[in-house]
Write an enzyme that holds these catalytic residues in place. Structure first.
Site, short mmCIF file in Angstrom:
data_model
loop_
_atom_site.label_atom_id
_atom_site.label_comp_id
_atom_site.label_asym_id
_atom_site.label_seq_id
_atom_site.Cartn_x
_atom_site.Cartn_y
_atom_site.Cartn_z
N HIS A 32 43.56 29.26 57.50
CA HIS A 32 43.04 29.46 56.14
C HIS A 32 43.10 30.93 55.73
O HIS A 32 42.19 31.45 55.08
CB HIS A 32 41.60 28.94 56.03
CG HIS A 32 41.27 28.38 54.68
ND1 HIS A 32 41.29 27.03 54.41
CD2 HIS A 32 40.92 28.97 53.52
CE1 HIS A 32 40.96 26.82 53.14
NE2 HIS A 32 40.73 28.00 52.58
N LYS A 75 46.58 20.41 56.89
CA LYS A 75 46.60 21.88 56.93
C LYS A 75 45.31 22.40 57.54
O LYS A 75 44.22 21.95 57.20
CB LYS A 75 46.77 22.42 55.51
CG LYS A 75 46.95 23.93 55.44
CD LYS A 75 47.23 24.35 54.00
CE LYS A 75 47.60 25.81 53.92
NZ LYS A 75 46.48 26.71 54.26
N ARG A 129 32.21 34.83 54.21
CA ARG A 129 33.04 35.75 53.44
C ARG A 129 32.13 36.83 52.83
O ARG A 129 31.65 36.72 51.71
CB ARG A 129 33.83 35.00 52.38
CG ARG A 129 34.70 33.91 53.00
CD ARG A 129 35.48 33.13 51.97
NE ARG A 129 36.09 31.95 52.59
CZ ARG A 129 36.79 31.05 51.92
NH1 ARG A 129 36.98 31.19 50.62
NH2 ARG A 129 37.30 30.00 52.55
N ASP A 140 51.50 29.23 58.25
CA ASP A 140 51.26 30.36 57.36
C ASP A 140 50.36 31.36 58.08
O ASP A 140 49.99 31.17 59.23
CB ASP A 140 50.66 29.91 56.02
CG ASP A 140 49.23 29.35 56.16
OD1 ASP A 140 48.63 29.44 57.24
OD2 ASP A 140 48.73 28.80 55.15
N THR A 165 43.46 19.69 53.49
CA THR A 165 42.97 20.89 54.15
C THR A 165 41.69 20.55 54.92
O THR A 165 40.72 20.06 54.34
CB THR A 165 42.71 22.00 53.13
OG1 THR A 165 43.96 22.34 52.51
CG2 THR A 165 42.14 23.24 53.79
N TYR A 185 38.20 39.12 46.72
CA TYR A 185 38.30 37.67 46.88
C TYR A 185 39.67 37.28 47.41
O TYR A 185 39.78 36.47 48.34
CB TYR A 185 38.03 36.95 45.55
CG TYR A 185 38.32 35.48 45.67
CD1 TYR A 185 37.48 34.65 46.42
CD2 TYR A 185 39.46 34.92 45.11
CE1 TYR A 185 37.76 33.32 46.58
CE2 TYR A 185 39.75 33.58 45.27
CZ TYR A 185 38.90 32.78 46.00
OH TYR A 185 39.20 31.45 46.18
N SER A 234 46.71 24.29 44.52
CA SER A 234 45.37 24.21 45.07
C SER A 234 44.49 23.26 44.27
O SER A 234 44.60 23.16 43.04
CB SER A 234 44.73 25.61 45.06
OG SER A 234 43.36 25.55 45.42
#
Length: 364
Positions: free
Chosen positions: A253, A229, A165, A284, A156, A24, A106
């Site tokens: 992300h 973001k 994922r 990032d 975000t 994860y 978060s």
């Protein structure tokens, strides 16, 4: 042997945590091409150090929203930190406070904003915000943020729909019993057995119709600066500032959403050129060395965000582990600056990079 670099922390994390949690934290979307390329793109950039500069003293302080931080590295938003360590976000907050930098909490944290504030009263705390289908839920989160002394909201915008994922799907990832998302989760948001917890949560609660008008709405009610973001295009960056955003966060992300998108090192130059100093600019994705930080600042960023390495430090040794991660990166940055002939962050500019750095067509 003690960790010598950020990759060592990740290796130690793999030994301490179960494979499902590691997948994860460390996994990306689909074939994970962008996941690999995020770090590789920084590595592809080449430095051109300046000789015979006085670097007897180096200053690593940066300004963010007009206030100093001791290191141009902030703690980016990462979900479910209690999977790495029982204290989760509380430990990370104490480490960020001690390092004199910003922590972005978060929405999907295992500890609330109020709990984090109590754990680190002097922390420069920002809050990562998702817009919910129910706008009153979003308003309530903003109220909580004000009560906790949050300095900025980080909207975000690249997670309205969860990416593919596949590691999480194979593992049926979900939070174990006893852990919850503390920042205003409806009681009926528990995912069914066998379904990815995060995917279910997003599909159930987040608003996929989010648009520019919603950013304007948010800026109008926030009461604090709003950053956006998940920006990879220069036109989107400019429009975010036109809507009233204080700055943008160049991010994909952590390569967890849409695979084969541009690595952030390649998206950053066009955005920096388009903004030309207008508004704040952070980046990032794949930052693992002090040289990466130098390159990001040379390309126009004010500071960088750190995600997975923070989780690794947290897993290895709680707050002390996060402190060690930030200290390692700070030490590497200090050395890289000195060897590049830079006594302060103001000395870092595009002239430190070879002109043959990768070019992109992302200036739409």
């Amino acid at each position: 042997m003690s960790p010598l670099n950020l990759e060592d922390f990740e290796r130690l994390m793999r030994r301490k945590l179960d494979p499902v949690t590691c997948d994860y934290y460390l996994g990306g979307a689909a074939d994970e091409i962008t996941l690999r390329d995020n770090a590789a793109a920084w590595q592809r950039l080449r430095l051109l150090p300046r000789a015979l500069r006085d670097v007897g003293t180096r200053y690593l302080r940066a300004l963010l929203q007009g206030q100093p931080i001791d290191l141009p590295v902030i703690v980016g938003p990462t979900a479910f930190q209690a999977l790495a360590h029982p204290e989760g976000e509380l430990a990370t907050a104490r480490a960020a406070e001690a390092a004199g930098t910003v922590m972005v909490l978060s929405t999907l944290a295992n500890h609330s904003m109020a709990q984090v504030r109590r754990a680190a009263p002097g922390l420069r705390l920002w809050f990562q915000l998702y817009v919910y289908r129910d706008r009153e839920v979003t308003r309530a989160l903003i109220d909580q943020a004000r009560d906790a002394g949050v300095e900025a909201l980080v909207l975000t915008v690249d997670n309205q729909i969860v990416g593919l994922r596949e590691r999480d799907r194979r593992n049926g990832f979900r939070l174990p019993a006893g852990l919850a998302v503390k920042n205003l989760v409806p009681e009926d948001a528990e995912p069914p057995s066998g379904e990815s917890g995060l995917a279910h949560y997003v599909a159930q609660l987040f608003d996929p119709s989010l648009s520019w008008k919603d950013l304007e709405w948010l800026v109008g009610i926030a009461g604090v600066p709003v950053w956006v973001k998940g920006i990879l295009r220069s036109d989107d960056a400019g429009r975010a500032l036109d809507c009233g955003a204080a700055g943008v966060f160049v991010s994909n992300h952590g390569a967890r959403q849409l695979d084969t998108v541009a690595p952030t090192a390649e998206a950053l130059p066009a955005i920096a050129q388009a903004l030309a100093g207008r508004g704040g600019l952070l980046v990032d994705g794949g930052i693992r060395r002090g040289t990466d930080v130098v390159k990001a600042l040379a390309l126009g960023a004010q500071a960088v965000g750190l995600g997975r390495p923070v989780l690794a430090g947290l897993a290895v040794n709680g707050a002390a582990g996060v402190t060690d991660v930030l200290a390692h990166l700070g030490q590497e940055l200090d050395i890289a600056m000195g060897l590049c002939g830079c006594g302060s962050l103001a000395d870092i500019d595009a002239g430190l990079l070879c002109a043959t750095r990768p070019r992109t067509g992302l200036s739409a």
